[in-house]
Design a protein around this motif. Structure first.
Motif, PDB file in Angstrom:
ATOM      1  N   LYS A   2      77.750 102.409  -4.732  1.00  0.00           N
ATOM      2  CA  LYS A   2      78.579 101.667  -5.886  1.00  0.00           C
ATOM      3  C   LYS A   2      79.698 100.966  -5.095  1.00  0.00           C
ATOM      4  CE  LYS A   2      78.291 104.993  -9.596  1.00  0.00           C
ATOM      5  NZ  LYS A   2      79.186 105.714 -10.522  1.00  0.00           N
ATOM      6  N   LYS A   3      80.069 101.444  -3.725  1.00  0.00           N
ATOM      7  CA  LYS A   3      81.124 100.702  -2.998  1.00  0.00           C
ATOM      8  C   LYS A   3      80.851  99.203  -2.714  1.00  0.00           C
ATOM      9  CE  LYS A   3      84.822 101.211   0.153  1.00  0.00           C
ATOM     10  NZ  LYS A   3      85.500 102.257   0.915  1.00  0.00           N
ATOM     11  N   ILE A   5      78.345  97.426  -4.241  1.00  0.00           N
ATOM     12  CA  ILE A   5      78.122  96.765  -5.300  1.00  0.00           C
ATOM     13  C   ILE A   5      79.594  96.066  -6.077  1.00  0.00           C
ATOM     14  CG2 ILE A   5      77.505  96.426  -7.738  1.00  0.00           C
ATOM     15  CD1 ILE A   5      75.088  98.266  -6.696  1.00  0.00           C
ATOM     16  N   ARG A   6      80.565  97.085  -5.782  1.00  0.00           N
ATOM     17  CA  ARG A   6      81.813  96.746  -6.339  1.00  0.00           C
ATOM     18  C   ARG A   6      82.444  95.414  -5.565  1.00  0.00           C
ATOM     19  NH1 ARG A   6      85.897 101.416  -6.640  1.00  0.00           N
ATOM     20  NH2 ARG A   6      85.631 101.380  -4.508  1.00  0.00           N
ATOM     21  N   SER A   7      82.211  95.696  -4.158  1.00  0.00           N
ATOM     22  CA  SER A   7      82.781  94.461  -3.141  1.00  0.00           C
ATOM     23  C   SER A   7      82.117  93.283  -3.377  1.00  0.00           C
ATOM     24  CB  SER A   7      82.592  95.016  -1.862  1.00  0.00           C
ATOM     25  OG  SER A   7      83.505  95.819  -1.380  1.00  0.00           O
ATOM     26  N   LEU A   9      80.800  92.385  -6.441  1.00  0.00           N
ATOM     27  CA  LEU A   9      81.356  91.705  -7.574  1.00  0.00           C
ATOM     28  C   LEU A   9      83.064  90.929  -7.237  1.00  0.00           C
ATOM     29  CD1 LEU A   9      80.233  94.253 -10.155  1.00  0.00           C
ATOM     30  CD2 LEU A   9      79.311  92.014  -9.703  1.00  0.00           C
ATOM     31  N   ASP A  10      83.629  91.941  -6.497  1.00  0.00           N
ATOM     32  CA  ASP A  10      85.126  91.265  -6.243  1.00  0.00           C
ATOM     33  C   ASP A  10      84.904  90.005  -5.465  1.00  0.00           C
ATOM     34  OD1 ASP A  10      86.288  93.464  -7.367  1.00  0.00           O
ATOM     35  OD2 ASP A  10      86.688  94.472  -5.300  1.00  0.00           O
ATOM     36  N   TYR A  11      83.962  89.866  -4.745  1.00  0.00           N
ATOM     37  CA  TYR A  11      83.696  88.538  -3.872  1.00  0.00           C
ATOM     38  C   TYR A  11      83.245  87.424  -4.904  1.00  0.00           C
ATOM     39  CZ  TYR A  11      85.414  90.863   0.336  1.00  0.00           C
ATOM     40  OH  TYR A  11      86.269  91.172   1.244  1.00  0.00           O
ATOM     41  N   TRP A  49      94.367  88.470  -6.408  1.00  0.00           N
ATOM     42  CA  TRP A  49      92.975  89.150  -6.039  1.00  0.00           C
ATOM     43  C   TRP A  49      92.980  89.974  -5.074  1.00  0.00           C
ATOM     44  CZ3 TRP A  49      89.985  88.953  -1.992  1.00  0.00           C
ATOM     45  CH2 TRP A  49      88.511  89.214  -2.139  1.00  0.00           C
ATOM     46  N   HIS A  53      91.974  93.694  -4.925  1.00  0.00           N
ATOM     47  CA  HIS A  53      90.853  94.174  -4.226  1.00  0.00           C
ATOM     48  C   HIS A  53      91.178  95.312  -3.045  1.00  0.00           C
ATOM     49  CE1 HIS A  53      87.079  93.806  -1.808  1.00  0.00           C
ATOM     50  NE2 HIS A  53      87.730  93.728  -0.648  1.00  0.00           N
ATOM     51  N   LYS A  56      91.981  98.696  -4.547  1.00  0.00           N
ATOM     52  CA  LYS A  56      90.689  99.342  -5.169  1.00  0.00           C
ATOM     53  C   LYS A  56      90.207  99.950  -3.980  1.00  0.00           C
ATOM     54  CE  LYS A  56      88.605  96.194  -7.619  1.00  0.00           C
ATOM     55  NZ  LYS A  56      87.568  95.626  -8.513  1.00  0.00           N
ATOM     56  N   GLU A  57      90.130  99.273  -2.765  1.00  0.00           N
ATOM     57  CA  GLU A  57      89.647  99.599  -1.689  1.00  0.00           C
ATOM     58  C   GLU A  57      90.636 100.669  -0.846  1.00  0.00           C
ATOM     59  OE1 GLU A  57      86.423  98.800  -0.334  1.00  0.00           O
ATOM     60  OE2 GLU A  57      85.960  97.740  -2.086  1.00  0.00           O
TER      61      GLU A  57
END
Length: 84
Positions: A2-3, A5-7, A9-11, A49, A53, A56-57
């Motif tokens: 998941k991590k 994919i989340r990154s 989406l952030d980028y 942003w 970001h 969340k990380e």
């Protein structure tokens, strides 16, 4: 799994915001005031942003925020300077 994919989406969000800012600067060609407002607004969004970001990380530190602020400021100065 998941991590990453989340990154991604952030980028992806950052890339979309950057694309919108570039299109807005090109759209406002000839109107320096709106171009400058767009560049400053994008720089603020870039900093926001980055804070979201990194929070969340769980890697948010004052040095990282300072780095993003300085890069945004440098980008503003260079870009606005090139428009003049």
């Amino acid at each position: 799994m998941k991590k990453p994919i989340r990154s991604i989406l952030d980028y992806l969000l950052l890339a979309i915001l950057t694309s919108i800012a570039i299109i807005a600067v090109l759209y406002f060609n000839g109107n320096k005031f709106y171009q400058e407002i767009t560049i400053i607004g994008y720089s603020i969004l870039y900093i926001v942003w980055a804070i979201i970001h990194h929070s969340k990380e769980k890697s948010l530190h004052a040095r990282i925020v300072l780095e993003y602020v300085l890069f945004a400021l440098l980008g503003c100065i260079i870009t606005i300077g090139l428009l003049k």
